[in-house]
Design a protein around this motif. Structure first.
Motif, PDB file in Angstrom:
ATOM      1  N   UNK A  89       0.853  -1.186   0.000  1.00  0.00           N
ATOM      2  CA  UNK A  89       0.000   0.000   0.000  1.00  0.00           C
ATOM      3  C   UNK A  89       0.895   1.244   0.000  1.00  0.00           C
ATOM      4  N   UNK A  90       0.695   2.096  -1.004  1.00  0.00           N
ATOM      5  CA  UNK A  90       1.561   3.268  -1.152  1.00  0.00           C
ATOM      6  C   UNK A  90       1.411   4.224   0.025  1.00  0.00           C
ATOM      7  N   UNK A  91       2.527   4.862   0.398  1.00  0.00           N
ATOM      8  CA  UNK A  91       2.486   5.921   1.406  1.00  0.00           C
ATOM      9  C   UNK A  91       1.886   7.171   0.755  1.00  0.00           C
ATOM     10  N   UNK A  92       1.382   8.099   1.563  1.00  0.00           N
ATOM     11  CA  UNK A  92       0.771   9.316   0.991  1.00  0.00           C
ATOM     12  C   UNK A  92       1.679  10.031  -0.020  1.00  0.00           C
ATOM     13  N   UNK A  93       2.967  10.127   0.262  1.00  0.00           N
ATOM     14  CA  UNK A  93       3.850  10.857  -0.653  1.00  0.00           C
ATOM     15  C   UNK A  93       3.987  10.103  -1.983  1.00  0.00           C
ATOM     16  N   UNK A  94       3.985   8.775  -1.918  1.00  0.00           N
ATOM     17  CA  UNK A  94       4.048   7.986  -3.164  1.00  0.00           C
ATOM     18  C   UNK A  94       2.735   8.138  -3.937  1.00  0.00           C
ATOM     19  N   UNK A  95       1.627   8.086  -3.197  1.00  0.00           N
ATOM     20  CA  UNK A  95       0.315   8.236  -3.854  1.00  0.00           C
ATOM     21  C   UNK A  95       0.225   9.610  -4.528  1.00  0.00           C
ATOM     22  N   UNK A  96       0.750  10.633  -3.850  1.00  0.00           N
ATOM     23  CA  UNK A  96       0.748  11.976  -4.438  1.00  0.00           C
ATOM     24  C   UNK A  96       1.462  11.972  -5.787  1.00  0.00           C
ATOM     25  N   UNK A  97       2.676  11.399  -5.826  1.00  0.00           N
ATOM     26  CA  UNK A  97       3.452  11.364  -7.077  1.00  0.00           C
ATOM     27  C   UNK A  97       2.727  10.534  -8.134  1.00  0.00           C
ATOM     28  N   UNK A  98       2.085   9.448  -7.719  1.00  0.00           N
ATOM     29  CA  UNK A  98       1.385   8.576  -8.652  1.00  0.00           C
ATOM     30  C   UNK A  98       0.168   9.292  -9.234  1.00  0.00           C
ATOM     31  N   UNK A  99      -0.638   9.867  -8.387  1.00  0.00           N
ATOM     32  CA  UNK A  99      -1.907  10.439  -8.851  1.00  0.00           C
ATOM     33  C   UNK A  99      -1.745  11.779  -9.551  1.00  0.00           C
ATOM     34  N   UNK A 100      -0.764  12.584  -9.145  1.00  0.00           N
ATOM     35  CA  UNK A 100      -0.570  13.897  -9.775  1.00  0.00           C
ATOM     36  C   UNK A 100       0.440  13.822 -10.919  1.00  0.00           C
ATOM     37  N   UNK A 101       0.878  12.635 -11.279  1.00  0.00           N
ATOM     38  CA  UNK A 101       1.868  12.428 -12.346  1.00  0.00           C
ATOM     39  C   UNK A 101       3.168  13.188 -12.045  1.00  0.00           C
ATOM     40  N   UNK A 154      -0.603  17.358  -2.483  1.00  0.00           N
ATOM     41  CA  UNK A 154      -1.638  16.334  -2.303  1.00  0.00           C
ATOM     42  C   UNK A 154      -1.307  15.441  -1.112  1.00  0.00           C
ATOM     43  N   UNK A 155      -0.002  15.074  -0.988  1.00  0.00           N
ATOM     44  CA  UNK A 155       0.409  14.215   0.130  1.00  0.00           C
ATOM     45  C   UNK A 155       0.230  14.948   1.457  1.00  0.00           C
ATOM     46  N   UNK A 156       0.595  16.223   1.472  1.00  0.00           N
ATOM     47  CA  UNK A 156       0.475  17.001   2.711  1.00  0.00           C
ATOM     48  C   UNK A 156      -0.994  17.065   3.135  1.00  0.00           C
ATOM     49  N   UNK A 157      -1.856  17.243   2.152  1.00  0.00           N
ATOM     50  CA  UNK A 157      -3.292  17.333   2.428  1.00  0.00           C
ATOM     51  C   UNK A 157      -3.792  16.005   3.006  1.00  0.00           C
ATOM     52  N   UNK A 158      -3.370  14.899   2.382  1.00  0.00           N
ATOM     53  CA  UNK A 158      -3.809  13.595   2.878  1.00  0.00           C
ATOM     54  C   UNK A 158      -3.296  13.364   4.305  1.00  0.00           C
TER      55      UNK A 158
END
Ligand SMILES: Cc1cc2nc3c(=O)[nH]c(=O)nc-3n(C[C@H](O)[C@H](O)[C@H](O)COP(=O)(O)OP(=O)(O)OC[C@H]3O[C@@H](n4cnc5c(N)ncnc54)[C@H](O)[C@@H]3O)c2cc1C
Ligand code: SF4
Ligand code: FES
Ligand code: FES
Lengths: 162, 327
Positions: A89-101, A154-158
């Motif tokens: 399961x991706x960490x928030x910072x990884x998810x941020x990079x993934x979702x925001x390209x 995005x990661x900071x927000x999450x």
């Protein structure tokens, strides 16, 4: 390796696991991670300190693995890009990079993500200027940085559960 | 694997042990390593022993007393930049620490390493094959200087950001070596020689920096010109400290430069401004005085004439800002 190569017993934690190994005195942390431990997520993009691709966290603070001797990490905790996810399961910072390209070719990404992770741990709500300043030691040849900044926001927000 | 010469690493926890380890032949000190390890990787430095200072607790001490502020040389630039006392009493010092390289370098690069930084040149700070294909140069292995081919001198520029900011506050440094400890003005740590710009005696460690209380609280600032705003060394850097009297005239003015000489240079003749009110003509005179004393050579990709102009322009602008002068 020359026969007279001096070695040191290195006791350090890498991604939560304790490792005790004899390492050559002149071994760089980046080579310890990549060649000795097989953690090839950390990248090498230059001949020393210019690009930020090799950024890892040492005791929670961003540091160039290419300008750090492995033996200097005695009793320290090293974290690399491989440590961030929790069982896939991706960490928030990884998810941020993934979702925001935030990644295109992806070469700068491990270092960029670790620098951003280090930044968010000390400053959970950075302004855009603070993100730019916090990532200034990391160079990206692809994205133009806009998507990287959005990824960190995005990661900071999450992380703030907004 | 990245290329690395063979050396033995020493990790003393006491200053005396560090000095003893340095007595080995071909031994060098290592602090954060943000400059030293680049040079080792490029074969510019080929030590047989590296003495890592990062475990010496004594070098991380900070003391604030009636004499002023004492900073251990092992404090990181990030710690200097985030120090509220420095920001309030010696603002240029905090600004200069924040202007070094990028945030990752500041997080483990040290004050001592910044002050003892090797001088820099376009023909020297290059990879092994680059230097080799150019037959090296006087400063390292070669016979000629590519910057001034006729001469026997090296003009590599001292390019640390923090030294000029400390010099405008008359900072001193404590040096500890095999023969004991001495304290000298920071300016005296340097000499005008790109090949041997430090006056450190063999084995000496820069242990601490002292910021005297004398000028504490005087307004100051530091600014540099660089190619990439994110990480580059200065092409030219200027620190200015300006104290105004109650009537708005100059009570004290100090200006120091980096990256335009082989040593951090304090501008001479600034006493002439004392008692005067800064106006356009005086600021122009200061700019010209700075340009004249800066001696940039062809050691960067950017031409010397530009660095001379920009160093004068920065000095003039910072002084005008500190004086609250608008044209
Ligand atoms: C990409 C990049 C950009 C950079 N940009 C800048 C910049 O803009 N401005 C700038 O000023 N620097 C810059 N640097 C250089 C460097 O990061 C800083 O100057 C830093 O402060 C050096 O400190 P350090 O602890 O890493 O020193 P080290 O690299 O460990 O040491 C530097 C030198 O000082 C000596 N030394 C260290 N500590 C002591 C001591 N206590 N006593 C005696 N000798 C000592 C070492 O032997 C060595 O010769 C840059 C570096 C890189 C890689
Ligand atoms: S100024 Fe000349 S001798 Fe000095 S580093 Fe440059 S090329 Fe070499
Ligand atoms: S590999 Fe480029 S900064 Fe480390
Ligand atoms: S995504 Fe390609 S270098 Fe950053």
């Amino acid at each position: 390796m020359p026969l007279d190569q001096h070695k040191t017993i290195l006791n350090c934690t890498v991604n939560g696991r304790e490792h005790i190994r004899a390492v050559p005195d002149n071994l760089l942390l980046v080579d310890y991670l990549r060649e000795h431990l097989g953690l090839t997520g950390t990248k090498i993009g230059c001949d020393g300190g210019e690009c930020g691709c090799c950024t890892v966290l040492v005791d929670g603070i961003a540091r160039h693995a290419c300008l750090t001797l492995a033996a200097v990490c005695e009793d320290k905790a090293v974290e690399t890009i491989e440590s961030l996810d929790t069982r896939g399961r991706l960490a928030p910072i990884q998810r941020g990079f993934h979702e925001k390209l935030g990644a295109q070719c992806g070469f700068c990404t491990p270092g960029m993500v670790m620098a951003a992770e280090g930044l968010l741990r000390t400053n959970p709500d950075p302004s855009e200027d603070e993100i730019r300043a916090g990532l200034a030691a990391n160079i990206c040849r692809c994205t133009g940085y806009v998507k990287i900044i959005e990824a960190v926001q995005a990661a900071a927000k999450e992380l703030r559960h907004e | 694997m990245e290329f690395m010469p063979n050396f033995r690493l020493h990790r003393p926890s006491q200053l005396t042990d560090a000095i003893a380890a340095k007595a080995e032949a071909e031994s060098l000190y290592l602090a954060g390593g943000t400059d030293m390890l680049v040079n080792v990787r490029r074969g510019i430095e080929q030590p047989k022993h590296l003495v890592d200072l990062s475990a010496v607790a004594e070098l991380k001490r900070r003391r604030d007393d009636a004499d002023g502020l004492t900073l251990g040389s092992g404090l990181t630039l990030a710690e200097i930049a985030a120090d509220d006392v420095i920001a309030a009493r010696y603002p240029a010092v905090a600004q200069a620490a924040r202007a070094v390289a990028g945030p990752t370098h500041q997080a483990y690069g040290t004050l001592g390493g910044n002050l003892c930084l090797d001088t820099r040149c376009l023909f020297y700070n290059q990879s092994e094959w680059w230097r080799k294909s150019n037959d090296y140069c006087l400063k390292e292995r070669g016979d000629i200087c590519h910057v001034a081919p006729g001469g026997k001198r090296c003009f590599a520029a001292f390019s640390g950001d923090v030294a000029p900011a400390l010099i405008v506050y008359d900072a001193e440094v404590t040096l500890t070596g095999p023969d004991g400890t001495r304290r000298i003005p920071l300016e005296k740590l340097y000499r005008n020689d790109g090949m041997a710009h430090l006056t450190l005696k063999p084995g000496e460690i820069l242990a601490a920096v002292h910021l005297p209380a004398t000028h504490a609280g005087d307004p100051s600032s530091y600014e540099k010109a660089r190619i990439r705003g994110s990480i580059d060394f200065p092409l030219a850097g200027v620190a200015v400290r300006l104290k105004l009297a109650a009537d708005g005239t100059v009570a004290d003015l100090a200006v120091a430069l980096t990256a335009v000489n082989p040593y951090p240079h304090r501008i001479t003749g600034t006493d002439a401004y004392k008692g005067k009110r800064l106006d356009t003509a005086l600021l122009d005179a200061l700019r010209d005085q700075v340009r004249k004393q800066a001696k940039p050579m062809r050691t960067t990709t950017v031409a010397p004439w530009y660095r001379r102009r920009v160093v004068g322009a920065i000095a003039r602008r910072l002084t005008a800002e500190l004086a609250g002068f608008t044209e």
